[in-house]
Motif scaffolding. Structure first.
Motif, PDB file in Angstrom:
ATOM      1  N   LEU A 125      77.001 -16.867 -63.698  1.00  0.00           N
ATOM      2  CA  LEU A 125      76.742 -16.305 -62.514  1.00  0.00           C
ATOM      3  C   LEU A 125      78.009 -15.556 -62.204  1.00  0.00           C
ATOM      4  CD1 LEU A 125      74.689 -19.442 -61.089  1.00  0.00           C
ATOM      5  CD2 LEU A 125      73.915 -17.340 -62.219  1.00  0.00           C
ATOM      6  N   PHE A 126      77.819 -14.478 -61.190  1.00  0.00           N
ATOM      7  CA  PHE A 126      79.188 -14.096 -60.380  1.00  0.00           C
ATOM      8  C   PHE A 126      79.493 -14.971 -59.704  1.00  0.00           C
ATOM      9  CE2 PHE A 126      76.947 -10.253 -61.773  1.00  0.00           C
ATOM     10  CZ  PHE A 126      78.235  -9.322 -62.244  1.00  0.00           C
ATOM     11  N   PRO A 127      80.892 -15.242 -59.051  1.00  0.00           N
ATOM     12  CA  PRO A 127      81.179 -16.223 -58.132  1.00  0.00           C
ATOM     13  C   PRO A 127      80.999 -15.797 -56.766  1.00  0.00           C
ATOM     14  CG  PRO A 127      83.003 -14.951 -58.973  1.00  0.00           C
ATOM     15  CD  PRO A 127      81.663 -14.618 -59.747  1.00  0.00           C
ATOM     16  N   VAL A 128      79.822 -15.727 -56.529  1.00  0.00           N
ATOM     17  CA  VAL A 128      79.162 -15.401 -54.941  1.00  0.00           C
ATOM     18  C   VAL A 128      77.967 -16.025 -54.618  1.00  0.00           C
ATOM     19  CG1 VAL A 128      79.753 -13.081 -55.481  1.00  0.00           C
ATOM     20  CG2 VAL A 128      77.604 -13.665 -56.074  1.00  0.00           C
ATOM     21  N   LYS A 129      77.804 -16.419 -53.154  1.00  0.00           N
ATOM     22  CA  LYS A 129      76.612 -17.133 -52.646  1.00  0.00           C
ATOM     23  C   LYS A 129      76.071 -16.354 -51.704  1.00  0.00           C
ATOM     24  CE  LYS A 129      80.095 -19.506 -49.830  1.00  0.00           C
ATOM     25  NZ  LYS A 129      80.860 -20.569 -49.405  1.00  0.00           N
ATOM     26  N   CYS A 160      71.829  -8.151 -62.942  1.00  0.00           N
ATOM     27  CA  CYS A 160      73.148  -8.291 -63.889  1.00  0.00           C
ATOM     28  C   CYS A 160      73.095  -9.743 -64.495  1.00  0.00           C
ATOM     29  CB  CYS A 160      74.500  -7.929 -63.624  1.00  0.00           C
ATOM     30  SG  CYS A 160      74.518  -6.194 -63.157  1.00  0.00           S
ATOM     31  N   GLU A 161      72.649 -10.612 -63.756  1.00  0.00           N
ATOM     32  CA  GLU A 161      72.661 -12.185 -64.248  1.00  0.00           C
ATOM     33  C   GLU A 161      71.296 -12.345 -65.079  1.00  0.00           C
ATOM     34  OE1 GLU A 161      75.077 -14.147 -60.484  1.00  0.00           O
ATOM     35  OE2 GLU A 161      72.998 -14.330 -60.517  1.00  0.00           O
ATOM     36  N   VAL A 173      75.718  -9.657 -67.310  1.00  0.00           N
ATOM     37  CA  VAL A 173      76.784 -10.267 -66.734  1.00  0.00           C
ATOM     38  C   VAL A 173      77.992 -10.439 -68.016  1.00  0.00           C
ATOM     39  CG1 VAL A 173      76.055 -12.319 -66.514  1.00  0.00           C
ATOM     40  CG2 VAL A 173      77.729 -11.758 -65.190  1.00  0.00           C
ATOM     41  N   ASN A 174      77.307 -10.928 -68.960  1.00  0.00           N
ATOM     42  CA  ASN A 174      78.102 -11.554 -70.184  1.00  0.00           C
ATOM     43  C   ASN A 174      79.046 -10.326 -70.890  1.00  0.00           C
ATOM     44  OD1 ASN A 174      75.544 -13.482 -70.544  1.00  0.00           O
ATOM     45  ND2 ASN A 174      77.856 -14.402 -70.237  1.00  0.00           N
TER      46      ASN A 174
END
Length: 294
Positions: A125-129, A160-161, A173-174
């Motif tokens: 996951l992207f480091p977002v929320k 993307c995830e 994402v990878n």
């Protein structure tokens, strides 16, 4: 014939040479940088292993990891050459986060002696929320994650995830996490300004194919994605690719920045073979001479 079928056929033809006469069954794992699924339908990734190189041909290398267990690797994916008789350690591809840690939580520090690991379904996951975003085992890092406001950017991040590449072995994402990422940032304008300031993801990557800044953005007016590539150093001009459909984004990134170095098996030679050791020659056996396999 597929590479997987070719590998299995070769293994069955020579395995009798490498197991005891009293052993009737054997097991094996195979690394071809292709997707494999477990009994529940989830994507599986090989665990590290150690063993002795016992056979090889023009395409594959066979490592014996136990009395009746083997690991068969596409030779071109080995990070360094090995010789028959070498004792080796093999480490295979693993999904990782942007900070380099394992996405399944296996490398996370424990809390009060407890570590949570995702045995199946691990994802990057992207480091977002944002509100109602499910972070799973990443929830413990939520306080440090950036809050994303723009709804188009949220959609881009989720796509993307979720969108698969490499037959399902990785996701879009990878491609980014496997490209030695740095300086991850997000273009997050108010929704009303999305037309003049396209929302996007920006970071620096370094691969054998491309080194520089990558920006993935969403063109609200045309309902397409775009990709900007700015090579590092010098006076190189940016490359801009437009009109990318959402389901084409993965292939475009593979073509522009992915060098497939992620697919290499990290090989460590623990003990080199004796110089007097003779190379084993593969001898094809008839089907009746090969034990049952599982």
């Amino acid at each position: 014939m597929s590479k997987r079928a070719e590998a299995e056929q070769w293994l069955r033809s020579i395995v009798r040479q490498h197991i005891g006469a009293n052993i009737r069954r054997f097991t094996w794992a195979t690394w071809l940088a292709e997707v494999r699924h477990n009994a529940l339908g989830g994507v599986t990734y090989l665990l590290p292993c150690e063993g002795k190189v016992v056979d090889a041909n023009d395409s594959f290398t066979l490592v014996k990891t136990g009395a009746n267990s083997f690991c068969l690797v596409l030779s071109e994916l080995l990070s360094q050459p090995v010789a028959i008789g070498d004792k080796v350690s093999l480490k295979f591809y693993k999904l990782r986060r942007f900070d380099g840690t394992a996405a399944d939580g296996s490398e996370d520090p424990s809390t009060d002696g407890v570590r949570t690991i995702s045995l199946t379904g691990a994802e990057t996951l992207f480091p977002v929320k944002w509100e109602d975003r499910y972070l799973g085992i990443n929830e413990k890092y939520a306080a440090a994650y950036r809050t994303i406001q723009n709804r188009y950017l949220r959609d881009l991040i989720v796509q993307c995830e979720k969108m698969r590449v490499d037959g399902g072995l990785r996701r879009v994402v990878n491609i980014l996490t496997d490209a030695n990422p740095a300086d991850l940032d997000f273009i997050d304008p108010p929704d009303a300004e999305s037309g003049s300031t396209p929302p996007g993801i920006q970071l620096r990557v370094t691969t054998g194919k491309f080194a520089g800044t990558v920006e993935i953005y969403y063109d609200v007016a045309d309902d397409y994605y775009g990709l900007k590539l700015l090579p590092a150093g010098g006076d190189a001009q940016p490359v801009v690719l437009t009109d990318i459909c959402f389901d084409e984004l993965g292939e475009v990134l593979l073509d522009t920045i992915d060098d497939r170095s992620w697919a290499k098996v990290d090989v460590t030679v623990l003990k080199a073979a004796s110089k007097r050791a003779k190379t084993t020659r593969s001898v094809v056996l008839s089907a009746t001479e090969v034990p049952d396999a599982s």
